[in-house]
Design an enzyme around this catalytic site. Structure first.
Site, PDB file in Angstrom:
ATOM      1  N   ARG A 222       3.563  -6.656  -9.492  1.00 41.58           N
ATOM      2  CA  ARG A 222       3.549  -5.123  -9.696  1.00 41.58           C
ATOM      3  C   ARG A 222       2.560  -4.166 -10.196  1.00 41.58           C
ATOM      4  O   ARG A 222       2.019  -5.326 -10.971  1.00 41.58           O
ATOM      5  CB  ARG A 222       4.970  -5.125 -11.056  1.00 41.58           C
ATOM      6  CG  ARG A 222       6.283  -4.219 -10.642  1.00 41.58           C
ATOM      7  CD  ARG A 222       6.618  -3.693  -9.404  1.00 41.58           C
ATOM      8  NE  ARG A 222       7.855  -3.118  -9.735  1.00 41.58           N
ATOM      9  CZ  ARG A 222       8.449  -3.585  -8.301  1.00 41.58           C
ATOM     10  NH1 ARG A 222       8.009  -3.490  -7.384  1.00 41.58           N
ATOM     11  NH2 ARG A 222       9.923  -3.125  -7.963  1.00 41.58           N
TER      12      ARG A 222
ATOM     13  N   GLU B  70       1.990   5.027  -9.024  1.00 42.07           N
ATOM     14  CA  GLU B  70       1.065   4.552  -7.846  1.00 42.07           C
ATOM     15  C   GLU B  70       1.599   6.500  -7.523  1.00 42.07           C
ATOM     16  O   GLU B  70       3.302   6.702  -7.792  1.00 42.07           O
ATOM     17  CB  GLU B  70       2.631   3.214  -6.954  1.00 42.07           C
ATOM     18  CG  GLU B  70       1.845   2.779  -7.351  1.00 42.07           C
ATOM     19  CD  GLU B  70       3.363   1.825  -6.970  1.00 42.07           C
ATOM     20  OE1 GLU B  70       2.430   0.498  -6.552  1.00 42.07           O
ATOM     21  OE2 GLU B  70       4.356   1.997  -6.374  1.00 42.07           O
TER      22      GLU B  70
ATOM     23  N   HIS C   1       2.240   0.458  -1.485  1.00 43.41           N
ATOM     24  CA  HIS C   1       3.470  -0.653  -1.598  1.00 43.41           C
ATOM     25  C   HIS C   1       3.771  -0.535  -0.808  1.00 43.41           C
ATOM     26  O   HIS C   1       5.459  -0.008  -1.158  1.00 43.41           O
ATOM     27  CB  HIS C   1       4.195   0.514  -3.018  1.00 43.41           C
ATOM     28  CG  HIS C   1       5.238  -0.781  -4.015  1.00 43.41           C
ATOM     29  ND1 HIS C   1       4.971  -0.334  -4.763  1.00 43.41           N
ATOM     30  CD2 HIS C   1       6.142  -1.565  -3.344  1.00 43.41           C
ATOM     31  CE1 HIS C   1       5.904  -1.154  -5.725  1.00 43.41           C
ATOM     32  NE2 HIS C   1       6.113  -2.161  -4.028  1.00 43.41           N
TER      33      HIS C   1
END
Length: 327
Positions: A244, A273, A292
């Site tokens: 993370r 993000e 991601h």
């Protein structure tokens, strides 16, 4: 379940940026009566007591106390992926709601992707591509070099399912493997991948050529890697993060990369993000950032959906819940 009404399950939406994948809907509708948030909000009075589960696909729908208060018969929340930092487990537990995630479904692809980041960073793959396709390139310089992965020292911070699969892959590269974890693995597991336990994270940071973050985000791991930890790393080391974004102090990372405190970084996760388009990390050449996508393969996403379905079915029938998240 022929002859019985399918259980009502709340989803955010179908399709779009954050919705349930359209090619998953047919499978899901064989098992559940899907209710979108829009439909629920428009028909709250008739639907609130019918909904018994929430299918949380990439953090949507957002679950807060107001929603929980409106769903008196909610039994389970199934959340995609392995991270649970977007859920208030204590709040859910206070309403008697169980939680499941999909840690095993994502582990193989995420470990593969972590290795891809390490290889791409060490061999300067993105820079090499840019050089190869640039209209300004007239020759390939002979002194344009990367760093070796085979035989290097890999430090894994977080030796859970993903971290261990990274170690299995690293063994094939004949890497020396160190790891730091809340709980030490047993000797057989360590021996299988040739991993050496570091009780103190500092020891791992000082010795590793590649520092690999695969921890769960908790209050204890929030900004686990900051200015002090980065300065402990070798100036030739690379930081890889597939956990993370908030596990790393990004301001400290920017400074470390600018001042060459460490050689490079490769991140599949950031905060937020995506990053703001003027963020200083986006201006650096010694970093790779991906959106991601550690678990982003068609097979894995379908397996996640199937695992979530199984967990919801178990939670609604009183059976043991696969991948239940416990406080």
């Amino acid at each position: 379940m022929e002859g019985q009404e399918l259980p009502y399950v709340l989803i955010d939406c179908i399709g779009g940026k954050h919705g349930v994948y359209e090619d998953h809907v047919e499978f899901l509708e064989k098992h559940f009566h899907l209710i979108s948030m829009k439909e629920y909000l428009e028909n709250k009075k008739s639907l609130s007591e019918k909904i018994r589960a929430i299918y949380m696909w990439y953090h949507k729908p957002v679950i807060n106390e107001e929603l929980l208060q409106s769903l008196p018969n909610l039994k389970i929340v199934a959340s995609s992926g392995v991270g649970i930092d977007h859920l208030d487990l204590h709040l859910l537990s206070s309403y008697g709601v169980k939680v499941a995630n999909t840690p095993f479904a994502v582990s193989t692809d995420t470990a593969d992707f972590g290795m891809a980041l390490m290889l791409a960073s060490s061999r300067r793959l993105v820079e090499g591509y840019q050089m190869a396709v640039s209209p300004d390139t007239e020759y390939f310089p002979a002194d344009w070099l990367g760093a070796e992965v085979s035989g290097a020292t890999l430090g894994i911070v977080g030796m859970g399912t993903i971290g261990y699969k990274v170690a299995q892959r690293a063994k094939a590269f004949e890497m020396k493997i160190l790891y730091h974890n809340r709980n030490r693995r047993n000797k057989e597991e360590e021996s299988a991948v040739g991993a050496v336990y570091c009780k103190k994270i500092d020891d791992l940071l000082q010795q590793s050529d590649f520092v690999f973050l695969s921890v769960t985000l908790t209050p204890q791991t929030h900004k686990l890697i900051g200015k002090r930890e980065l300065e402990l790393m070798k100036p030739t080391a690379t930081l890889i993060n597939i956990s993370r974004g908030l596990v790393v102090d990004q301001d400290a990372l920017v400074e470390a990369l600018e001042k060459k405190v460490i050689k490079a970084a490769a991140l599949d996760v950031t905060y937020p993000e995506p990053l703001p388009r003027d963020h200083p990390l986006l201006k650096l050449k010694n970093i790779i950032i991906t959106p991601h996508i550690g678990s982003a393969t068609k097979k894995t996403r379908r397996l996640m959906m199937e695992d979530m379905t199984e967990s919801i079915q178990a939670g609604l029938t009183g059976l043991p819940i696969p991948n239940e998240v416990l406080l």
